[in-house]
Design an enzyme around this catalytic site. Structure first.
Site, PDB file in Angstrom:
ATOM      1  N   HIS A   1       0.721  -0.249 -10.396  1.00 26.58           N
ATOM      2  CA  HIS A   1      -0.170  -1.099  -9.601  1.00 26.58           C
ATOM      3  C   HIS A   1      -0.477  -2.411 -10.336  1.00 26.58           C
ATOM      4  O   HIS A   1      -1.637  -2.784 -10.536  1.00 26.58           O
ATOM      5  CB  HIS A   1      -1.465  -0.372  -9.254  1.00 26.58           C
ATOM      6  CG  HIS A   1      -2.101  -0.908  -7.992  1.00 26.58           C
ATOM      7  ND1 HIS A   1      -2.717  -0.104  -7.058  1.00 26.58           N
ATOM      8  CD2 HIS A   1      -2.220  -2.167  -7.505  1.00 26.58           C
ATOM      9  CE1 HIS A   1      -3.184  -0.840  -6.065  1.00 26.58           C
ATOM     10  NE2 HIS A   1      -2.889  -2.102  -6.320  1.00 26.58           N
TER      11      HIS A   1
ATOM     12  N   ARG B   1       0.861  -1.184   0.000  1.00 22.59           N
ATOM     13  CA  ARG B   1       0.000   0.000   0.000  1.00 22.59           C
ATOM     14  C   ARG B   1       0.901   1.238   0.000  1.00 22.59           C
ATOM     15  O   ARG B   1       1.914   1.277   0.700  1.00 22.59           O
ATOM     16  CB  ARG B   1      -0.927   0.024   1.227  1.00 22.59           C
ATOM     17  CG  ARG B   1      -2.061  -1.004   1.157  1.00 22.59           C
ATOM     18  CD  ARG B   1      -3.060  -0.611   0.091  1.00 22.59           C
ATOM     19  NE  ARG B   1      -4.187  -1.520  -0.037  1.00 22.59           N
ATOM     20  CZ  ARG B   1      -4.254  -2.521  -0.895  1.00 22.59           C
ATOM     21  NH1 ARG B   1      -3.225  -2.789  -1.687  1.00 22.59           N
ATOM     22  NH2 ARG B   1      -5.334  -3.277  -0.966  1.00 22.59           N
TER      23      ARG B   1
END
Length: 309
Positions: free
Chosen positions: A272, A224
């Site tokens: 990502h 994250r």
């Protein structure tokens, strides 16, 4: 018939609709998978944070919610959700994460960039140590962190792992708690971040903690974005405390074009892509969890609201 609401964007429906139908049949569920329904008829919800659903209180007969995401920080504090919430830990996502992390660990361990990025004719010999002489620290020993750690152990790396509470992973030197974190960081020649995003893990790699790493450390973050203090990492890269960082997740996504990470020659940005939920394997978990709930069993990978994951 069990009514299951699919509360996710159109693109997710196109990917997951058919695999879910097939998985429900394989589990022997008499399921009615819908995108719209009378809230009182809905018993389960397949959910993505990017979808339209924010208020769960209207679903008065709801039994459980299955997230399509591994991270649950966007839903875990929703006060209208009062039923069990299960996060996504499917085999495809796990395999993809192993491949991404092991790939970049090996890239750093073998110092591949020296040759891959070379633009001159210099014959520079660089012989890396063996894996057994390279320490790798995995921060986060949940399902993904444990799987990545085990894969690194299989390659004979000296693997260390840290988690909030005590964990045991075969072949991994495990630490836990605040004191354990300080000790673990000293072994982080290569650091892999696979922690969930919570109040406690935000900026867990602060300037002070980065200073505890061996000088010349390398960092891989497919977990994250908020796990790292961006300013502290940039300063550490400029000073040489950290020689390179591979970052797959960020506080703002897509990463703004003017962000310093794009221009920094010691940062690799990936968009990502470390791992993603695979519809076929994810659908099997969704169906299994609903079948379990219908038979009176607990769903797998239930979120602990008190700890945030």
């Amino acid at each position: 018939m069990t009514t299951i609401l699919f509360a996710a964007p159109n693109k997710d429906w196109e990917e997951f609709g058919a695999p879910l139908e097939d998985a429900f049949k394989a589990e022997g569920l008499n399921a009615n998978l819908v995108r719209e329904a009378d809230p009182e008829t809905v018993e389960y919800i397949v959910y993505a944070p990017t979808g339209w659903l924010k208020d769960f209180s209207q679903f008065t007969n709801l039994k459980g919610v299955q997230s399509l995401w591994a991270g649950v920080e966007k839903i875990v504090d929703n006060p209208t959700l009062q039923v069990p919430l299960a996060r996504m830990v499917d085999s495809g996502l796990k395999e993809g994460m192993i491949e991404y992390c092991v790939g970049h660990v090996l890239r750093y361990h073998l110092d591949m960039d020296q040759d891959v990025l070379r633009q001159d004719a210099k014959w520079e010999v660089h012989v890396p140590p063996l894996a057994k002489d390279r320490s790798v620290l995995v921060l986060g020993l949940g399902a993904l962190g444990a799987a990545v750690s085990e894969a690194l152990v299989a390659l004979n790396f000296d693997v260390h792992g840290w988690s909030r509470s005590p964990k045991q992973v075969p072949g991994v030197r495990c630490y836990h708690g605040e004191d354990g974190l300080a000790e673990a960081l000293t072994a982080g020649e290569i650091v892999v971040l696979l922690l969930p995003q919570t109040a406690e893990t935000t900026n867990i790699l602060s300037a002070h903690r980065i200073s505890l790493l061996p000088r010349g450390a390398r960092i891989i973050n497919p977990g994250r974005g908020p796990l790292i203090d961006d300013d502290a990492l940039l300063a550490a890269l400029d000073s040489g405390q950290v020689v390179h960082a591979t970052l797959d997740v960020f506080r703002i996504e897509p990463l703004p074009k003017d962000h310093p990470y794009w221009q920094h020659d010691r940062v690799t940005v990936t968009p990502h892509i470390a791992s993603d939920t695979r519809p076929d394997t994810a659908a099997k978990l969704v169906a299994e969890n609903i079948r379990r709930a219908e038979s009176g069993q607990s769903m797998k990978f239930i979120v602990d609201r008190d700890v945030g994951y």
